[in-house]
Design a protein around this motif. Sequence first.
Motif, PDB file in Angstrom:
ATOM      1  N   VAL A  23    -134.976 -14.794  39.330  1.00  0.00           N
ATOM      2  CA  VAL A  23    -134.511 -13.463  39.712  1.00  0.00           C
ATOM      3  C   VAL A  23    -134.304 -12.592  38.477  1.00  0.00           C
ATOM      4  O   VAL A  23    -133.727 -13.034  37.481  1.00  0.00           O
ATOM      5  CB  VAL A  23    -133.183 -13.562  40.507  1.00  0.00           C
ATOM      6  CG1 VAL A  23    -132.649 -12.187  40.862  1.00  0.00           C
ATOM      7  CG2 VAL A  23    -133.377 -14.399  41.759  1.00  0.00           C
ATOM      8  N   LEU A  24    -134.763 -11.343  38.582  1.00  0.00           N
ATOM      9  CA  LEU A  24    -134.482 -10.313  37.580  1.00  0.00           C
ATOM     10  C   LEU A  24    -133.503  -9.329  38.213  1.00  0.00           C
ATOM     11  O   LEU A  24    -133.754  -8.822  39.311  1.00  0.00           O
ATOM     12  CB  LEU A  24    -135.764  -9.583  37.172  1.00  0.00           C
ATOM     13  CG  LEU A  24    -135.592  -8.375  36.246  1.00  0.00           C
ATOM     14  CD1 LEU A  24    -135.060  -8.807  34.885  1.00  0.00           C
ATOM     15  CD2 LEU A  24    -136.899  -7.620  36.102  1.00  0.00           C
ATOM     16  N   LEU A  25    -132.384  -9.062  37.545  1.00  0.00           N
ATOM     17  CA  LEU A  25    -131.376  -8.125  38.038  1.00  0.00           C
ATOM     18  C   LEU A  25    -131.555  -6.775  37.367  1.00  0.00           C
ATOM     19  O   LEU A  25    -131.759  -6.713  36.153  1.00  0.00           O
ATOM     20  CB  LEU A  25    -129.974  -8.650  37.733  1.00  0.00           C
ATOM     21  CG  LEU A  25    -129.620 -10.037  38.250  1.00  0.00           C
ATOM     22  CD1 LEU A  25    -128.220 -10.430  37.782  1.00  0.00           C
ATOM     23  CD2 LEU A  25    -129.717 -10.075  39.759  1.00  0.00           C
ATOM     24  N   VAL A  26    -131.457  -5.691  38.160  1.00  0.00           N
ATOM     25  CA  VAL A  26    -131.600  -4.339  37.609  1.00  0.00           C
ATOM     26  C   VAL A  26    -130.494  -3.453  38.170  1.00  0.00           C
ATOM     27  O   VAL A  26    -130.386  -3.271  39.388  1.00  0.00           O
ATOM     28  CB  VAL A  26    -132.973  -3.718  37.951  1.00  0.00           C
ATOM     29  CG1 VAL A  26    -133.118  -2.366  37.266  1.00  0.00           C
ATOM     30  CG2 VAL A  26    -134.109  -4.652  37.575  1.00  0.00           C
ATOM     31  N   ASP A  27    -129.674  -2.915  37.288  1.00  0.00           N
ATOM     32  CA  ASP A  27    -128.617  -1.985  37.680  1.00  0.00           C
ATOM     33  C   ASP A  27    -128.178  -1.250  36.426  1.00  0.00           C
ATOM     34  O   ASP A  27    -128.204  -1.809  35.333  1.00  0.00           O
ATOM     35  CB  ASP A  27    -127.430  -2.736  38.303  1.00  0.00           C
ATOM     36  CG  ASP A  27    -126.504  -1.806  39.062  1.00  0.00           C
ATOM     37  OD1 ASP A  27    -125.911  -0.901  38.418  1.00  0.00           O
ATOM     38  OD2 ASP A  27    -126.370  -1.965  40.287  1.00  0.00           O
ATOM     39  N   ASP A  28    -127.765   0.010  36.581  1.00  0.00           N
ATOM     40  CA  ASP A  28    -127.346   0.783  35.410  1.00  0.00           C
ATOM     41  C   ASP A  28    -125.869   0.598  35.075  1.00  0.00           C
ATOM     42  O   ASP A  28    -125.352   1.245  34.172  1.00  0.00           O
ATOM     43  CB  ASP A  28    -127.685   2.264  35.581  1.00  0.00           C
ATOM     44  CG  ASP A  28    -127.043   2.891  36.801  1.00  0.00           C
ATOM     45  OD1 ASP A  28    -126.602   2.151  37.701  1.00  0.00           O
ATOM     46  OD2 ASP A  28    -127.000   4.129  36.862  1.00  0.00           O
ATOM     47  N   HIS A  29    -125.189  -0.293  35.785  1.00  0.00           N
ATOM     48  CA  HIS A  29    -123.786  -0.592  35.511  1.00  0.00           C
ATOM     49  C   HIS A  29    -123.660  -2.046  35.032  1.00  0.00           C
ATOM     50  O   HIS A  29    -123.816  -2.978  35.839  1.00  0.00           O
ATOM     51  CB  HIS A  29    -122.942  -0.391  36.770  1.00  0.00           C
ATOM     52  CG  HIS A  29    -122.924   1.024  37.244  1.00  0.00           C
ATOM     53  ND1 HIS A  29    -123.800   1.478  38.201  1.00  0.00           N
ATOM     54  CD2 HIS A  29    -122.164   2.082  36.875  1.00  0.00           C
ATOM     55  CE1 HIS A  29    -123.572   2.761  38.419  1.00  0.00           C
ATOM     56  NE2 HIS A  29    -122.585   3.147  37.615  1.00  0.00           N
ATOM     57  N   PRO A  30    -123.391  -2.242  33.750  1.00  0.00           N
ATOM     58  CA  PRO A  30    -123.296  -3.605  33.210  1.00  0.00           C
ATOM     59  C   PRO A  30    -122.294  -4.488  33.953  1.00  0.00           C
ATOM     60  O   PRO A  30    -122.530  -5.686  34.123  1.00  0.00           O
ATOM     61  CB  PRO A  30    -122.875  -3.391  31.754  1.00  0.00           C
ATOM     62  CG  PRO A  30    -123.398  -2.026  31.419  1.00  0.00           C
ATOM     63  CD  PRO A  30    -123.249  -1.229  32.692  1.00  0.00           C
ATOM     64  N   SER A  31    -121.186  -3.909  34.413  1.00  0.00           N
ATOM     65  CA  SER A  31    -120.194  -4.722  35.118  1.00  0.00           C
ATOM     66  C   SER A  31    -120.739  -5.238  36.449  1.00  0.00           C
ATOM     67  O   SER A  31    -120.418  -6.358  36.866  1.00  0.00           O
ATOM     68  CB  SER A  31    -118.897  -3.939  35.335  1.00  0.00           C
ATOM     69  OG  SER A  31    -119.160  -2.763  36.085  1.00  0.00           O
ATOM     70  N   VAL A  32    -121.571  -4.437  37.114  1.00  0.00           N
ATOM     71  CA  VAL A  32    -122.204  -4.883  38.358  1.00  0.00           C
ATOM     72  C   VAL A  32    -123.176  -6.025  38.056  1.00  0.00           C
ATOM     73  O   VAL A  32    -123.204  -7.037  38.771  1.00  0.00           O
ATOM     74  CB  VAL A  32    -122.919  -3.714  39.063  1.00  0.00           C
ATOM     75  CG1 VAL A  32    -123.741  -4.208  40.249  1.00  0.00           C
ATOM     76  CG2 VAL A  32    -121.909  -2.659  39.510  1.00  0.00           C
ATOM     77  N   LEU A  33    -123.965  -5.871  37.005  1.00  0.00           N
ATOM     78  CA  LEU A  33    -124.900  -6.931  36.617  1.00  0.00           C
ATOM     79  C   LEU A  33    -124.167  -8.242  36.354  1.00  0.00           C
ATOM     80  O   LEU A  33    -124.603  -9.304  36.797  1.00  0.00           O
ATOM     81  CB  LEU A  33    -125.680  -6.524  35.361  1.00  0.00           C
ATOM     82  CG  LEU A  33    -126.749  -5.455  35.529  1.00  0.00           C
ATOM     83  CD1 LEU A  33    -127.291  -5.043  34.169  1.00  0.00           C
ATOM     84  CD2 LEU A  33    -127.856  -5.943  36.428  1.00  0.00           C
TER      85      LEU A  33
END
Length: 75
Positions: A23-33
């Motif tokens: 899985v590759l995770l993509v989100d602009d919020h590091p805390s969400v990642l």
Amino acid sequence: MGVWVGVVRGEGEQAERKRKIRVLLVDDHPSVLEGIRAYLRMKQHIRVVGQALDGGEAVRKTRQLLPDVILMDLS
């Protein structure tokens, strides 16, 4: 909850059952990642292979890491 993993090229049925979903995770919020990564780390059948903060980085990492699944925030 069951998870189905598709046919793995060149591997037998037993190897297919043991293969982890990449899985590759993509989100602009590091805390969400980090939260998603921590949750997925507990799942034996999932391996987080990378993360990206935006679409451009996601494309580059997809080409480099060849994940099975991309989990992306589109907002």
